[in-house]
Design an enzyme around this catalytic site. Structure first.
Site, PDB file in Angstrom:
ATOM      1  N   ASN A   1       0.816  -1.217   0.000  1.00 26.40           N
ATOM      2  CA  ASN A   1       0.000   0.000   0.000  1.00 26.40           C
ATOM      3  C   ASN A   1       0.849   1.266   0.000  1.00 26.40           C
ATOM      4  O   ASN A   1       0.339   2.367  -0.228  1.00 26.40           O
ATOM      5  CB  ASN A   1      -0.930   0.009   1.217  1.00 26.40           C
ATOM      6  CG  ASN A   1      -0.179  -0.117   2.526  1.00 26.40           C
ATOM      7  OD1 ASN A   1       0.670  -0.987   2.674  1.00 26.40           O
ATOM      8  ND2 ASN A   1      -0.493   0.742   3.486  1.00 26.40           N
TER       9      ASN A   1
ATOM     10  N   ILE B   1       8.282   0.884  -0.615  1.00 31.03           N
ATOM     11  CA  ILE B   1       8.921  -0.014  -1.575  1.00 31.03           C
ATOM     12  C   ILE B   1       7.909  -0.986  -2.170  1.00 31.03           C
ATOM     13  O   ILE B   1       7.948  -1.282  -3.368  1.00 31.03           O
ATOM     14  CB  ILE B   1      10.080  -0.783  -0.913  1.00 31.03           C
ATOM     15  CG1 ILE B   1      11.171   0.187  -0.448  1.00 31.03           C
ATOM     16  CG2 ILE B   1      10.677  -1.801  -1.886  1.00 31.03           C
ATOM     17  CD1 ILE B   1      12.276  -0.469   0.356  1.00 31.03           C
ATOM     18  N   GLY B   2       6.989  -1.485  -1.347  1.00 30.57           N
ATOM     19  CA  GLY B   2       5.997  -2.440  -1.844  1.00 30.57           C
ATOM     20  C   GLY B   2       5.143  -1.868  -2.950  1.00 30.57           C
ATOM     21  O   GLY B   2       4.888  -2.532  -3.967  1.00 30.57           O
TER      22      GLY B   2
ATOM     23  N   TYR C   1      15.272  -5.970  14.959  1.00 31.02           N
ATOM     24  CA  TYR C   1      15.069  -5.854  13.508  1.00 31.02           C
ATOM     25  C   TYR C   1      16.138  -6.648  12.752  1.00 31.02           C
ATOM     26  O   TYR C   1      15.826  -7.442  11.857  1.00 31.02           O
ATOM     27  CB  TYR C   1      15.113  -4.389  13.081  1.00 31.02           C
ATOM     28  CG  TYR C   1      15.005  -4.186  11.586  1.00 31.02           C
ATOM     29  CD1 TYR C   1      13.770  -4.193  10.964  1.00 31.02           C
ATOM     30  CD2 TYR C   1      16.150  -4.016  10.801  1.00 31.02           C
ATOM     31  CE1 TYR C   1      13.664  -4.029   9.587  1.00 31.02           C
ATOM     32  CE2 TYR C   1      16.058  -3.853   9.431  1.00 31.02           C
ATOM     33  CZ  TYR C   1      14.809  -3.854   8.826  1.00 31.02           C
ATOM     34  OH  TYR C   1      14.710  -3.699   7.468  1.00 31.02           O
TER      35      TYR C   1
END
Length: 220
Positions: A10, A13-14, A143
């Site tokens: 949404n 990068i995606g 992370y």
């Protein structure tokens, strides 16, 4: 028509990966926790949401596990919140595992199945133990560890699916100007390119690799 699913598509990068795939004539399902226009509801941390999406999509050739989080801890590893680490692993590592397992039956019907894990150079143990590397001074233990785990899953899965025609690789977009990085880094157009390249590999392309720019392997 070749069909792809991109999680976390949404924004950032995606969204750019989806755009570049569509520019190549590929039909893209854009996964998002809150579905909107041209999006399918897909929360990678929710098995029910993943299963429902898998029942909705009838054909799949490309899976790009892009969704991710980083809570950007204020303290070093000795004081980093265990709850934040757990939430990070739930999305960054278990999320791709959950989605991949749910969509493998569809991918097995493809003539050229491709799986791309959006990882990070921060998950590289080789780079992290090098005092000359930028990784040496980076905190974010939860992370980084979640991406290291994702890298291991990528290799194990690639080995399992090697004789079934799959190409399974990890992509490092590098530090990219998105909300996740505080809008610091390179343009999303550059960051998305390696995922698109790996998603559209030909039959002689690599598998079980970790790549950033082009097909020269990164250090795991």
């Amino acid at each position: 028509m070749t069909t792809a699913l991109v999680t976390g598509a949404n924004r950032g990068i995606g969204a750019e990966i989806a755009r570049q795939l569509e520019a190549r004539g590929i039909k893209v399902w854009r996964g998002s926790r809150k579905s909107g226009q041209n999006e399918i509801q897909l929360d990678v941390s929710d098995q029910g949401s993943v299963d429902k999406a898998a029942q909705t999509i009838k054909q799949l050739d490309i899976l790009i596990n892009n969704a991710g989080v980083n809570f950007r801890p204020e303290q070093g590893p000795s004081g980093e919140s265990v709850d934040d680490m757990r939430a990070t692993f739930e999305i960054n590592f278990l999320g791709p595992v959950r989605v991949t397992q749910a969509f493998l039956p569809l991918l097995r019907h493809s003539e050229a199945p491709r799986i791309v894990m959006m990882s990070s150079g921060l998950g590289s143990l080789t780079e992290t133990v090098d005092l000359r590397s930028e990784n040496w001074n980076v905190g974010h233990a939860g992370y980084c560890a979640s991406k290291t785990a994702l890298n291991m899953f990528t290799v194990k899965l690639a080995k399992e699916l090697l004789n079934d025609g799959f190409k399974v690789n990890a992509a490092d977009p590098g530090l990219t100007a998105t909300e996740l990085s505080g809008n610091v880094g390179r343009p999303v157009e550059e960051a998305a390119a390696i995922a698109v390249e790996l998603a559209t590999l030909g039959p002689y392309g690599p598998t079980a690799g970790f790549f950033q720019d082009g097909l020269t392997p990164h250090h795991w």
